[in-house]
Design a protein around this motif. Structure first.
Motif, PDB file in Angstrom:
ATOM      1  N   THR A 283     -14.422  -3.695   4.855  1.00 42.51           N
ATOM      2  CA  THR A 283     -13.688  -4.778   5.523  1.00 42.51           C
ATOM      3  C   THR A 283     -13.150  -4.402   6.896  1.00 42.51           C
ATOM      4  O   THR A 283     -12.876  -5.287   7.715  1.00 42.51           O
ATOM      5  N   GLY A 284     -12.959  -3.101   7.126  1.00 42.47           N
ATOM      6  CA  GLY A 284     -12.339  -2.668   8.371  1.00 42.47           C
ATOM      7  C   GLY A 284     -10.840  -2.911   8.421  1.00 42.47           C
ATOM      8  O   GLY A 284     -10.201  -2.696   9.461  1.00 42.47           O
ATOM      9  N   GLU A 285     -10.234  -3.337   7.308  1.00 43.81           N
ATOM     10  CA  GLU A 285      -8.807  -3.652   7.287  1.00 43.81           C
ATOM     11  C   GLU A 285      -7.994  -2.375   7.098  1.00 43.81           C
ATOM     12  O   GLU A 285      -8.179  -1.634   6.132  1.00 43.81           O
TER      13      GLU A 285
ATOM     14  N   VAL B  85      -8.165   6.242  -4.524  1.00 45.17           N
ATOM     15  CA  VAL B  85      -8.386   6.676  -3.143  1.00 45.17           C
ATOM     16  C   VAL B  85      -9.794   6.283  -2.712  1.00 45.17           C
ATOM     17  O   VAL B  85     -10.006   5.732  -1.622  1.00 45.17           O
ATOM     18  N   GLN B  86     -10.768   6.551  -3.582  1.00 42.93           N
ATOM     19  CA  GLN B  86     -12.154   6.181  -3.278  1.00 42.93           C
ATOM     20  C   GLN B  86     -12.276   4.677  -3.090  1.00 42.93           C
ATOM     21  O   GLN B  86     -12.965   4.210  -2.168  1.00 42.93           O
ATOM     22  N   TRP B  87     -11.615   3.912  -3.930  1.00 49.22           N
ATOM     23  CA  TRP B  87     -11.621   2.447  -3.806  1.00 49.22           C
ATOM     24  C   TRP B  87     -11.078   2.021  -2.446  1.00 49.22           C
ATOM     25  O   TRP B  87     -11.676   1.185  -1.749  1.00 49.22           O
ATOM     26  N   GLY B  88      -9.938   2.586  -2.036  1.00 46.21           N
ATOM     27  CA  GLY B  88      -9.339   2.220  -0.758  1.00 46.21           C
ATOM     28  C   GLY B  88     -10.232   2.564   0.414  1.00 46.21           C
ATOM     29  O   GLY B  88     -10.378   1.768   1.355  1.00 46.21           O
TER      30      GLY B  88
ATOM     31  N   TYR C 262       0.814  -1.217   0.000  1.00 47.94           N
ATOM     32  CA  TYR C 262       0.000   0.000   0.000  1.00 47.94           C
ATOM     33  C   TYR C 262       0.852   1.274   0.000  1.00 47.94           C
ATOM     34  O   TYR C 262       0.318   2.377  -0.098  1.00 47.94           O
ATOM     35  N   ILE C 263       2.156   1.136   0.123  1.00 53.04           N
ATOM     36  CA  ILE C 263       3.043   2.302   0.129  1.00 53.04           C
ATOM     37  C   ILE C 263       3.578   2.547  -1.280  1.00 53.04           C
ATOM     38  O   ILE C 263       4.245   1.686  -1.857  1.00 53.04           O
TER      39      ILE C 263
ATOM     40  N   ASP D 212      -4.671   2.802   4.801  1.00 55.58           N
ATOM     41  CA  ASP D 212      -3.287   3.253   4.603  1.00 55.58           C
ATOM     42  C   ASP D 212      -3.015   3.501   3.121  1.00 55.58           C
ATOM     43  O   ASP D 212      -2.330   4.470   2.756  1.00 55.58           O
ATOM     44  N   TYR D 213      -3.544   2.625   2.279  1.00 54.50           N
ATOM     45  CA  TYR D 213      -3.383   2.798   0.832  1.00 54.50           C
ATOM     46  C   TYR D 213      -4.031   4.097   0.378  1.00 54.50           C
ATOM     47  O   TYR D 213      -3.432   4.888  -0.361  1.00 54.50           O
ATOM     48  N   ALA D 214      -5.272   4.329   0.809  1.00 54.26           N
ATOM     49  CA  ALA D 214      -6.006   5.517   0.389  1.00 54.26           C
ATOM     50  C   ALA D 214      -5.309   6.791   0.846  1.00 54.26           C
ATOM     51  O   ALA D 214      -5.180   7.753   0.074  1.00 54.26           O
ATOM     52  N   VAL D 215      -4.840   6.807   2.082  1.00 55.59           N
ATOM     53  CA  VAL D 215      -4.185   7.999   2.621  1.00 55.59           C
ATOM     54  C   VAL D 215      -2.891   8.282   1.874  1.00 55.59           C
ATOM     55  O   VAL D 215      -2.622   9.420   1.453  1.00 55.59           O
ATOM     56  N   ALA D 216      -2.075   7.243   1.689  1.00 52.81           N
ATOM     57  CA  ALA D 216      -0.799   7.432   0.985  1.00 52.81           C
ATOM     58  C   ALA D 216      -1.024   7.871  -0.460  1.00 52.81           C
ATOM     59  O   ALA D 216      -0.288   8.710  -0.986  1.00 52.81           O
ATOM     60  N   ARG D 217      -2.064   7.326  -1.069  1.00 50.62           N
ATOM     61  CA  ARG D 217      -2.343   7.689  -2.465  1.00 50.62           C
ATOM     62  C   ARG D 217      -2.839   9.131  -2.561  1.00 50.62           C
ATOM     63  O   ARG D 217      -2.453   9.866  -3.460  1.00 50.62           O
ATOM     64  N   ALA D 218      -3.689   9.529  -1.654  1.00 46.40           N
ATOM     65  CA  ALA D 218      -4.190  10.901  -1.659  1.00 46.40           C
ATOM     66  C   ALA D 218      -3.047  11.896  -1.492  1.00 46.40           C
ATOM     67  O   ALA D 218      -3.055  12.975  -2.104  1.00 46.40           O
ATOM     68  N   ARG D 219      -2.068  11.545  -0.700  1.00 48.00           N
ATOM     69  CA  ARG D 219      -0.952  12.454  -0.434  1.00 48.00           C
ATOM     70  C   ARG D 219       0.001  12.588  -1.621  1.00 48.00           C
ATOM     71  O   ARG D 219       0.891  13.438  -1.603  1.00 48.00           O
TER      72      ARG D 219
END
Length: 261
Positions: free
Chosen positions: A228-230, A218-221, A172-173, A235-242
């Motif tokens: 899922t609550g995973e 980001v929307q997908w993540g 996810y990074i 983490d993927y969505a946040v890193a991608r948005a940044r």
């Protein structure tokens, strides 16, 4: 999974060996082997049933007939049975290599010439068969009658996926390629546009689509995190948005995500 299998053949649970294939993110994927005949098939189980209802399975079937993807053996509302491709999933390093970048560019150009976009061109959706041919898999986000803008977005998506190694524990990074990126992109586009040279604005036009691509994933993540609550999906969505200040700003305006972004 067995409901999907029954859509193709009447194999009983006692007669088969089932192996879950790791690193699938949007679906559950299994290798199913018949103990007596050694026949192997792939069973794909949709995790997002709402998304599954919008799938254009004719695209997957057409790609199988063209040899660009696996043959679709059967489908049902829960998933599909597909030809088992003897080979391996492409690694992140292979995707960026000169040999396979050339083959990918040729395969993707055939797809785009047919006005079909894949929508999710990362290395885990690419296979190298036992004849060293590239095969594309998982047409979950595929679209027909694609416009030039859709095609540019498909290429932008592929170039963005160069940052992600989905076989890594920290998939996810994102790992931007820095100065290496432009060289790899122009090498890909030179093959993609062959025998002509890429237009001068080819790469700049593709890069203008990054906002849309980052926003989509980001929307997908975020949606998968809700479902899922995973933590890895958040983490993927946040890193991608940044990766894009405008994307980060847009999602930060949504109250439920402000604390996370």
């Amino acid at each position: 999974m067995f409901t999907i299998l029954k859509s193709y053949c009447p194999w009983e649970e006692k007669d088969i060996v089932v192996k879950k294939i790791p690193h699938a993110l949007s679906n559950e994927v299994y290798q199913v082997i018949h103990k007596e005949t050694n026949e192997m098939i792939l069973v794909r189980q949709y995790l997002d049933q709402d998304r599954a209802k919008t799938l254009d399975l004719k695209i997957s079937k057409e790609m199988g007939e063209l040899g660009l993807g696996p043959k679709i053996l059967s489908t049902c509302s829960e998933g599909s049975c597909e030809e088992w491709i003897n080979g391996r999933t492409m690694s992140h390093e292979e995707m960026l290599s000169e040999e396979y970048s050339f083959k990918l560019a040729k395969a993707i150009k055939i797809l785009h010439d047919a006005r079909i976009t894949h929508g999710d061109l990362h290395h885990n959706n690419m296979m190298i068969d036992d004849r060293n041919n590239v095969r594309l898999i998982d047409f979950e986000y595929a679209k027909r009658n694609s416009s030039d803008d859709d095609i540019a977005k498909d290429l932008a998506n592929h170039f963005c996926e160069w940052m992600y190694d989905y076989n890594s524990a920290e998939w996810y990074i994102p790992r931007p390629l820095g100065e290496r990126f432009e060289m790899l992109a122009m090498r890909f586009l030179t093959t993609y546009h062959s025998p002509d040279y890429p237009p001068d604005d080819a790469l700049p036009t593709i890069l203008t689509k990054n906002y849309d691509i980052h926003s989509k994933w980001v929307q997908w993540g975020l949606e998968y995190f809700e479902h899922t609550g995973e933590q890895k999906y958040l983490d993927y969505a946040v890193a991608r948005a940044r990766l894009d200040p405008e994307v980060l700003m847009a999602f930060s305006k949504e109250a439920k995500w402000q604390a996370h972004l």
